[in-house]
Design an enzyme around this catalytic site. Sequence first.
Site, PDB file in Angstrom:
ATOM      1  N   LYS A   1       0.829  -1.205   0.000  1.00 39.26           N
ATOM      2  CA  LYS A   1       0.000   0.000   0.000  1.00 39.26           C
ATOM      3  C   LYS A   1       0.869   1.263   0.000  1.00 39.26           C
ATOM      4  O   LYS A   1       2.084   1.185   0.197  1.00 39.26           O
ATOM      5  CB  LYS A   1      -0.933  -0.047   1.220  1.00 39.26           C
ATOM      6  CG  LYS A   1      -1.892  -1.251   1.183  1.00 39.26           C
ATOM      7  CD  LYS A   1      -2.865  -1.217   2.352  1.00 39.26           C
ATOM      8  CE  LYS A   1      -3.839  -2.389   2.259  1.00 39.26           C
ATOM      9  NZ  LYS A   1      -4.888  -2.320   3.315  1.00 39.26           N
TER      10      LYS A   1
ATOM     11  N   TYR B   1     -12.393  -2.763  -3.529  1.00 42.88           N
ATOM     12  CA  TYR B   1     -12.946  -2.776  -2.174  1.00 42.88           C
ATOM     13  C   TYR B   1     -14.476  -2.761  -2.173  1.00 42.88           C
ATOM     14  O   TYR B   1     -15.089  -2.287  -1.213  1.00 42.88           O
ATOM     15  CB  TYR B   1     -12.405  -1.583  -1.379  1.00 42.88           C
ATOM     16  CG  TYR B   1     -10.984  -1.767  -0.877  1.00 42.88           C
ATOM     17  CD1 TYR B   1     -10.635  -2.845  -0.055  1.00 42.88           C
ATOM     18  CD2 TYR B   1      -9.979  -0.859  -1.207  1.00 42.88           C
ATOM     19  CE1 TYR B   1      -9.335  -3.008   0.418  1.00 42.88           C
ATOM     20  CE2 TYR B   1      -8.676  -1.018  -0.729  1.00 42.88           C
ATOM     21  CZ  TYR B   1      -8.366  -2.092   0.082  1.00 42.88           C
ATOM     22  OH  TYR B   1      -7.090  -2.259   0.550  1.00 42.88           O
TER      23      TYR B   1
ATOM     24  N   ASN C   1      -1.865  -0.251   6.963  1.00 49.61           N
ATOM     25  CA  ASN C   1      -1.392  -1.554   7.429  1.00 49.61           C
ATOM     26  C   ASN C   1      -0.536  -2.265   6.378  1.00 49.61           C
ATOM     27  O   ASN C   1      -0.480  -3.482   6.316  1.00 49.61           O
ATOM     28  CB  ASN C   1      -2.566  -2.426   7.905  1.00 49.61           C
ATOM     29  CG  ASN C   1      -3.579  -2.693   6.810  1.00 49.61           C
ATOM     30  OD1 ASN C   1      -3.387  -2.293   5.660  1.00 49.61           O
ATOM     31  ND2 ASN C   1      -4.646  -3.386   7.152  1.00 49.61           N
TER      32      ASN C   1
ATOM     33  N   HIS D   1      -2.077  -5.541   1.343  1.00 53.21           N
ATOM     34  CA  HIS D   1      -3.345  -6.237   1.083  1.00 53.21           C
ATOM     35  C   HIS D   1      -3.011  -7.636   0.592  1.00 53.21           C
ATOM     36  O   HIS D   1      -2.034  -7.824  -0.135  1.00 53.21           O
ATOM     37  CB  HIS D   1      -4.145  -5.513  -0.002  1.00 53.21           C
ATOM     38  CG  HIS D   1      -5.259  -6.355  -0.559  1.00 53.21           C
ATOM     39  ND1 HIS D   1      -6.485  -6.437   0.053  1.00 53.21           N
ATOM     40  CD2 HIS D   1      -5.300  -7.199  -1.632  1.00 53.21           C
ATOM     41  CE1 HIS D   1      -7.244  -7.292  -0.640  1.00 53.21           C
ATOM     42  NE2 HIS D   1      -6.555  -7.757  -1.665  1.00 53.21           N
TER      43      HIS D   1
ATOM     44  N   GLU E   1      -9.781  -9.888  -8.066  1.00 49.12           N
ATOM     45  CA  GLU E   1      -8.822  -8.802  -7.859  1.00 49.12           C
ATOM     46  C   GLU E   1      -7.717  -8.821  -8.921  1.00 49.12           C
ATOM     47  O   GLU E   1      -7.293  -7.758  -9.394  1.00 49.12           O
ATOM     48  CB  GLU E   1      -8.216  -8.916  -6.457  1.00 49.12           C
ATOM     49  CG  GLU E   1      -9.246  -8.657  -5.359  1.00 49.12           C
ATOM     50  CD  GLU E   1      -8.758  -9.028  -3.963  1.00 49.12           C
ATOM     51  OE1 GLU E   1      -7.578  -9.445  -3.823  1.00 49.12           O
ATOM     52  OE2 GLU E   1      -9.551  -8.904  -3.017  1.00 49.12           O
TER      53      GLU E   1
HETATM   54  P1  DAT Z   1      -7.890  -7.075   5.370  1.00 50.14           P
HETATM   55  O1  DAT Z   1      -7.083  -6.038   4.632  1.00 50.14           O
HETATM   56  O2  DAT Z   1      -7.137  -7.646   6.537  1.00 50.14           O
HETATM   57  O3  DAT Z   1      -8.493  -8.121   4.454  1.00 50.14           O
HETATM   58  P2  DAT Z   1     -10.546  -5.890   5.475  1.00 50.14           P
HETATM   59  O4  DAT Z   1     -10.817  -6.527   4.144  1.00 50.14           O
HETATM   60  O5  DAT Z   1     -11.543  -6.125   6.568  1.00 50.14           O
HETATM   61  O6  DAT Z   1      -9.121  -6.284   6.034  1.00 50.14           O
HETATM   62  O7  DAT Z   1     -10.453  -4.306   5.286  1.00 50.14           O
HETATM   63  C1  DAT Z   1      -9.819  -3.763   4.140  1.00 50.14           C
HETATM   64  C2  DAT Z   1      -8.957  -2.602   4.585  1.00 50.14           C
HETATM   65  O8  DAT Z   1      -9.776  -1.575   5.105  1.00 50.14           O
HETATM   66  C3  DAT Z   1      -7.971  -2.928   5.701  1.00 50.14           C
HETATM   67  O9  DAT Z   1      -6.773  -3.473   5.224  1.00 50.14           O
HETATM   68  C4  DAT Z   1      -7.765  -1.590   6.339  1.00 50.14           C
HETATM   69  C5  DAT Z   1      -9.121  -0.932   6.196  1.00 50.14           C
HETATM   70  N1  DAT Z   1      -9.948  -1.130   7.378  1.00 50.14           N
HETATM   71  C6  DAT Z   1     -10.570  -2.265   7.780  1.00 50.14           C
HETATM   72  N2  DAT Z   1     -11.246  -2.076   8.922  1.00 50.14           N
HETATM   73  C7  DAT Z   1     -11.049  -0.781   9.260  1.00 50.14           C
HETATM   74  C8  DAT Z   1     -11.476   0.054  10.334  1.00 50.14           C
HETATM   75  N3  DAT Z   1     -12.258  -0.431  11.314  1.00 50.14           N
HETATM   76  N4  DAT Z   1     -11.062   1.345  10.350  1.00 50.14           N
HETATM   77  C9  DAT Z   1     -10.298   1.852   9.383  1.00 50.14           C
HETATM   78  N5  DAT Z   1      -9.848   1.128   8.332  1.00 50.14           N
HETATM   79  C10 DAT Z   1     -10.222  -0.165   8.269  1.00 50.14           C
HETATM   80 MG    MG Z   2      -9.889  -7.908   2.942  1.00 49.34          MG
END
Ligand code: DAT
Ligand code: MG
Length: 140
Positions: A11, A51, A118, A121, A132
């Site tokens: 990212k 997303y 974080n 991805h 994707e």
């Molecule tokens: P992952 O990336 O572990 O698959 P996800 O698909 O639930 O997690 O979410 C996609 C991204 O969105 C994640 O990498 C960071 C952001 N994100 C997820 N939950 C969040 C939250 N509660 N607050 C802010 N950003 C968040």
């Molecule tokens: Mg995810």
Amino acid sequence: MSTERSLVLVKPDGYARGLTGEVLRRIEAKGYVLTALQVLTPTTEMLAAHYAEHEGKPFFEPLVAFMSSGPVTAVVIEGDNCIKGFRSLAGATNPTEAAPGSIRGDLGRDWGRPVQENIVHGSDSPESAAREIAIWFPGL
Ligand code: DAT
Ligand code: MG
């Protein structure tokens, strides 16, 4: 065993901090193959598709803004069970809570806004990976 492909993104935070090589090193050290790789600044249209499952959530718009704020490195990796395996290398979504030893646990932290920055991805299922990869590498 099943040979899989997964879509990995370093990212904008990881790219800007010079951590792309460290993420790729960990992927290769695990034994996964780098099948395709590209540095690009994604459009909001690509990110809305990528997303789509999160559309409508409170973090969706800030997430798309962050993800389009600068270059990312998009990578297709390949290997037996690499979807689950890369998710394990990446660690928990929240970098403050991710276990030490994982990419997010070792390299990520909250920089103001929680969770968002974080580093990486990784696809979460074979269906997500196929969807994707078609967004980031059309024609692959
Ligand atoms: P992952 O990336 O572990 O698959 P996800 O698909 O639930 O997690 O979410 C996609 C991204 O969105 C994640 O990498 C960071 C952001 N994100 C997820 N939950 C969040 C939250 N509660 N607050 C802010 N950003 C968040
Ligand atoms: Mg995810």
